[in-house]
Each structure stands twice: as C-alpha cells, then as structure tokens.
Design an enzyme around this catalytic site. Structure first.
Site, PDB file in Angstrom:
ATOM      1  N   SER A 221     -20.139 -58.801 103.166  1.00  0.00           N
ATOM      2  CA  SER A 221     -19.705 -59.597 102.047  1.00  0.00           C
ATOM      3  C   SER A 221     -18.767 -60.757 102.383  1.00  0.00           C
ATOM      4  O   SER A 221     -18.617 -61.668 101.589  1.00  0.00           O
ATOM      5  CB  SER A 221     -19.008 -58.690 101.030  1.00  0.00           C
ATOM      6  OG  SER A 221     -17.791 -58.191 101.530  1.00  0.00           O
TER       7      SER A 221
ATOM      8  N   SER B  76     -18.614 -55.297 106.148  1.00  0.00           N
ATOM      9  CA  SER B  76     -18.431 -56.629 105.548  1.00  0.00           C
ATOM     10  C   SER B  76     -17.579 -57.605 106.344  1.00  0.00           C
ATOM     11  O   SER B  76     -17.517 -58.779 105.996  1.00  0.00           O
ATOM     12  CB  SER B  76     -17.828 -56.491 104.147  1.00  0.00           C
ATOM     13  OG  SER B  76     -18.825 -56.150 103.220  1.00  0.00           O
TER      14      SER B  76
ATOM     15  N   LYS C  51     -10.037 -64.430 102.065  1.00  0.00           N
ATOM     16  CA  LYS C  51     -11.194 -64.001 101.274  1.00  0.00           C
ATOM     17  C   LYS C  51     -10.729 -63.881  99.829  1.00  0.00           C
ATOM     18  O   LYS C  51      -9.606 -63.424  99.569  1.00  0.00           O
ATOM     19  CB  LYS C  51     -11.689 -62.647 101.810  1.00  0.00           C
ATOM     20  CG  LYS C  51     -12.945 -62.118 101.134  1.00  0.00           C
ATOM     21  CD  LYS C  51     -13.418 -60.819 101.792  1.00  0.00           C
ATOM     22  CE  LYS C  51     -14.687 -60.281 101.154  1.00  0.00           C
ATOM     23  NZ  LYS C  51     -15.154 -59.030 101.789  1.00  0.00           N
TER      24      LYS C  51
END
Lengths: 487, 95
Positions: A154, A178, A79
């Site tokens: 997210s 998330s 990420k």
C-alpha cells in the site's frame, strides 16, 4: 556538483554540515522538483510547502546555533496514514477526504524532533488495504520505472517518491508487505521493524496486531538513520515494546563474515517468476562470496500464511474501521432517514470496494457460528508459523528470499481478482504474522524492472538486517540505478 | 458459491454497510472466493495449539489511574459533520 535530489540522507547531511547548501535551499530545490514532476506519478496527496520551508528555516537556525537532531534539515515525506497536526490526513479514502488531524502521530513528532523537514503526504491504497496502490480514492500511483506499472502497495506513493528522487526518504507502514513489496517494485530499500519497535500512536489502524511503521529509502544507511529517530517505547501505544534503541548506524560497519543465511525451499517454488528467482539467488551468492554461509531451513506451515492473514487482518480491520460512523469525523451521507441509515450510507458511500470487501470478510469470520472455524483457527495457525520461525532462528541469523513473486505488474492487471492480488504478499506476510523485522533491498533487474531481496531477522534484529543490507550495497550498485527520465 | 445473496446482505447489515444492487452481486462472487481461499486453514492440524494473543507474548500494560488528557473538545469537533453546543448531532432516535 552532484545534484541535490540524487543524494541520500547521509550525503545531504554532510552537505548541510559543511555549509555547501542550507536546508531552505535543499527544501526549495525538492519542492520545485515535486511541483514539476509529481503529478506524472500521482505520488503525493498533499504538498506542505509553507510548513516545509518554515521547518527548514528552523533547522538552519538550529544548525547555526550548534544544535539540531540527527536528521536536522533533511527532507522526507509521510505516508498519508500518519496523523499530522493541522494537515489533511486522508488515509487514501473518501471517508477522510477533508480530515484535518488535530494531533501528531508519535512517528511524526519524533521525526520533527530529530529535525526532519516534511514536504508532503504520500498517496497510498485506501486504509493501506491493497498491494498496487489502485484502491486509493485519489487514484493509482505510477511506477517511475514504467509509468504503465504499479509501484506496489500500500505504500506506493512513498516508494514512487523515493525512486523518482523527489525525496531521499519516506515513512511507510506494513501490515502484510506494504513497505517491502513497493520497495521491491521500485528499486528502493524498505524496512519493516519488529512489531512494537516503532509506535503506532496516530497511525490510522488497519490490523492492530500486524501493523508496523517503517521507512522507504534508497540506501540501508539511510534506513538506519531514519529508524534510529523513529524507534522507541511510547506509553501512548499499548503494544509498544520497552526495549533500548541501539545505534543502528554504528552497527552498519560490521561484517557479514560468518553470517548464517537461511534459505526456505517454499520461497523458490512454482509461484516465483524464474528470472526474479535468478536475481535473488545471485544476491545470495554475492553475500556468500562476502563470507556469509547458507543453510536450508524448514518453515513447514508457511504455505498457510496468506489464508491466515486474510482471516486475521480483515477481522481486525472490521473492528478498527467501525469507528467511521459519520458522526464524530469523516464522511457523512446526506439526508439520512434515521440513525441506522446514517451509519450504513455514510460507510457504504465513504469506503471503497476493497475496504468494504475486507470489512465484510472480517465481519463474516467473526460472526456467531464462524468464529472458531476461522478466527480462532487462524490465530492457532499463526502461532504455528511463529514457532517455525523461532526454531529456524536457532540455526540462522537471517532468512533470505524474494520480496515479491515478480517485478512490477501493469496497473489494472490484478485489480479485478482479489486472490491474485493477495498472493503478491506471499513472501512478506510471514514476518507480520510472527512480528519479525524484515527488509527489502534492490538486487537487480528483470526486463529493466527492479527486483528485491527479502531478508527477515529475529525479533529486534534490525541491526543485523541493516548491516547485511549495507554491506551488500557496498558491493553492488543496484540501489544507485535511477529510473529513466528521473535522473 | 459458498455465500449467497441473503448471507451477504446479513453480513453487510452487521457491518453497517449499505451496498447497491450491483455491489451485492459482485460481493457474493468475490467474498465467496475469499471464503473458499481461507477455507484451506481447516487442513492445518492445530490440536493443542494455543491461539496467538501477541507476537512477542507481551502482556497488556496498565498505567496509573491519573488524568493525563486535557479537554480538547472544541478542537476535535472541528472535524465533525454536525455539532451544536458541543454536542454531536444525529437523526432523532426517540420519537
């Protein structure tokens, strides 16, 4: 031959070990797939092809020499919240559009030491603030199950990439859901460990008392392999916990026989889509048929978790994001009149709408005259919620329920209404507030869109969660389903 | 609306955020909704409850007071928008 991109980390590990293919061949295969397909989903912000091939060659050499870590030669993505030395690390923001990290996050360092090969950096909501990946400066990610839908957020780039078979595993972070909500919305496994289990060093901070690094994979077994390499004490993270790291893979083979599953009434009330609830109840029934027992448990303050979160998280975010000042790194406004104008315009122009909204919410709840009514009150309610979980775990081993209130929603559907968007995390936030580990496991479909089963454990009970998820996956095939067009 | 434009302007200034006129209008509406939403916390009975400091009740660790970092100024400043002779440049502060 089973195509390489469809295999799990565990399966690829066997192939590498037996000499069926090399890490360079595997890496090139997946890089080709990413080059061909990833723009359809907008799942990656940066592809690190050269670095990946060099790391793969190194992994192959290590294997030939009889060395190499537990993930030697296996492909992953990070990420884009994890600082990666010499590579652009944007956190999904214009603020860090051109930021080249001068150092590696501990997670990046540990996975590299285990031999993992990093193919790129995944798209995400700006500074991890969002539940749909629509707040990213680099544009929304699309869900491979339905390109009109959000992959969740997210960690939407991580979840979409794993679901679309670009990579078998991706790192992710979870402040209020998330990791788990995007996993549920894409039919993948998402594990958020205990607060402090994985180092936060080099992970760009959103809300420091809630943030935790974890993984998105297609199987619980792969999540166990990843967590084993990522977890552990780190003196560079002041809230890292010094607890030994168990062998998560070894524990997978245990049985769910006698496992006590807690069911919370509020998790199945009117906020939950009926069909989603039906899939989750079927999953719990499957676990019962395998020998687990269910008990009703009460979390009397759980209804307060979302408002509590939306005080604590913005408060910490407003403090953490004060470092972005247009002076030392990041975006800087042009032709500032004076220092104040430099700060205000760099931040006003560099941050997106949702990030500004959360900074202002946090600034408000921490400001003179409001601190006691909001921040202090929220930290008290947070203690009540944590105490409720503590009491529940005296009687049960895990708490099971839905991960998200509905399957994937259409891009654009919730973006204008912050409260509706916040309520996406209604079932996941409690684990962050109490610092508990939790996992989302694919448990069926509603209108051809995946549904996630949410399991929460006591502090440091990752082994129990992974074992339960793995045993469930031995009895079900939901995690093997691949979105149409991405086989 | 639980917040008015003047309050939002004050909050934005405290947060060092310059907003456009449109952004102010939208912020008044959306921040008011968020504040109304979190206001339900006032219904919780928290008499005698200590505010949580850490989810696992861990205490802050101390480390030996030893130099562990090397000087990496030049490398770190490669990300800075404006530097000169190892210094960060900002608009003139003192006339």
């Amino acid at each position: 031959m089973m195509a390489l991109h469809t295999r799990t980390l565990a399966e690829l590990s066997v192939g590498l070990e037996s000499g069926e293919f090399t890490s360079v061949e595997l890496t090139q295969t997946l890089l080709d797939r990413i080059a061909l397909r990833s723009s359809e989903l907008n799942a990656l912000i940066t592809v690190t092809a050269d670095e990946a091939l060099a790391a793969a060659a190194k992994a192959d050499a290590a294997r030939a020499a009889g060395s190499g870590g537990t993930l030697n030669g296996l492909p992953i993505i990070h990420k884009d919240i994890f600082c990666t030395r010499g590579v652009k690390t944007t956190c999904g923001s214009k603020m860090l559009e051109n930021f080249i990290s001068p150092y590696d996050a501990t997670v990046v360092e540990k996975l590299a030491a285990a031999g993992a090969v990093v193919l790129g950096k995944s798209n995400m909501d700006e500074f991890a603030m969002g539940s749909s990946n629509e707040t990213s400066f680099f544009g929304p990610v699309r869900n491979p199950w339905d390109l009109e839908c959000s992959p969740g957020g997210s960690s939407g780039g991580s979840s979409a990439s794993v679901a679309a078979r670009f990579v078998p595993a991706a790192t992710a972070t979870d402040t209020g859901g998330s990791i788990r909500q995007p996993a549920a919305l894409t039919g993948t496994v998402g594990l958020k460990p205990t607060y402090g289990r994985v180092s936060r060093y080099g992970m760009i901070a959103f809300a420091s008392s809630l943030d935790q690094a974890g993984v998105i994979t297609r199987s619980a077994e792969d999540a166990a392999m990843m967590l084993g390499a990522m977890a552990g004490f780190d003196p560079r993270d002041s809230t890292s916990i010094d607890e030994p790291v168990p062998d998560y893979v070894a524990a997978l083979g245990e049985s769910v026989k006698g496992l006590r599953i807690g069911i919370v009434r509020q998790h199945f009330d009117e906020g939950l889509d009926a069909e989603t609830g039906a899939r989750v109840k079927e999953a719990i029934a499957t676990l019962e048929s395998m020998g687990a027992t269910t008990v009703e448990v009460d979390l009397p303050n759980i209804d307060m978790s979302v408002p509590t979160y939306y005080v604590v998280a913005p408060a910490e975010c407003s403090s953490n994001l004060s470092r972005f000042d247009g002076v030392r790194f990041g975006y800087r406004a042009e032709n500032p009149e004076d220092l104040l104008d430099l700060y205000c315009r760099s931040r006003g122009e560099g941050f997106g709408d949702e990030v500004k909204r959360r900074i202002m919410t946090g600034t408000y709840v921490l400001s003179a005259g409001y601190y006691d009514a909001y921040y202090l009150k929220a930290q008290q309610v947070r203690q009540l919620i944590a105490d409720d979980f503590q009491k529940a775990f005296a009687d049960v081993d895990v708490i099971a329920g839905p991960t998200a209130p509905s399957p994937a929603f259409k891009l654009g559907d919730k973006v204008d209404d912050p409260i509706t968007m916040y309520l996406n995390d209604i079932y996941t936030i409690g684990a962050n507030l109490a610092g508990l580990p939790a996992i989302s496991v694919p448990c069926g479909f509603v209108n051809d869109l995946p549904v996630g089963l949410h399991l929460v454990g006591a502090h440091f009970a990752e082994s129990t969660l992974l074992m339960c998820a793995h045993q469930y996956q031995l009895h079900t095939d939901f995690h093997k389903a691949c979105p149409e067009g991405f086989q | 609306m639980s917040l008015d434009k003047e309050q939002v302007k004050h909050i934005a200034m405290l947060a060092r955020l310059k907003l456009s006129e449109n952004e102010y209008a939208e912020s008044v509406e959306k921040l008011s909704r968020i504040v109304d939403f979190v206001d339900q916390l006032s219904q919780a009975n928290t008499d005698g409850v200590l505010p949580m400091a850490h989810p696992l009740h861990a205490a802050q660790r101390l480390r030996p007071d030893a130099v562990t970092e090397t000087n990496e100024r030049d490398r770190y400043q490669q990300n800075a928008p404006a530097v000169e002779d190892g210094l960060y440049l900002v608009p003139k502060v003192i006339e």
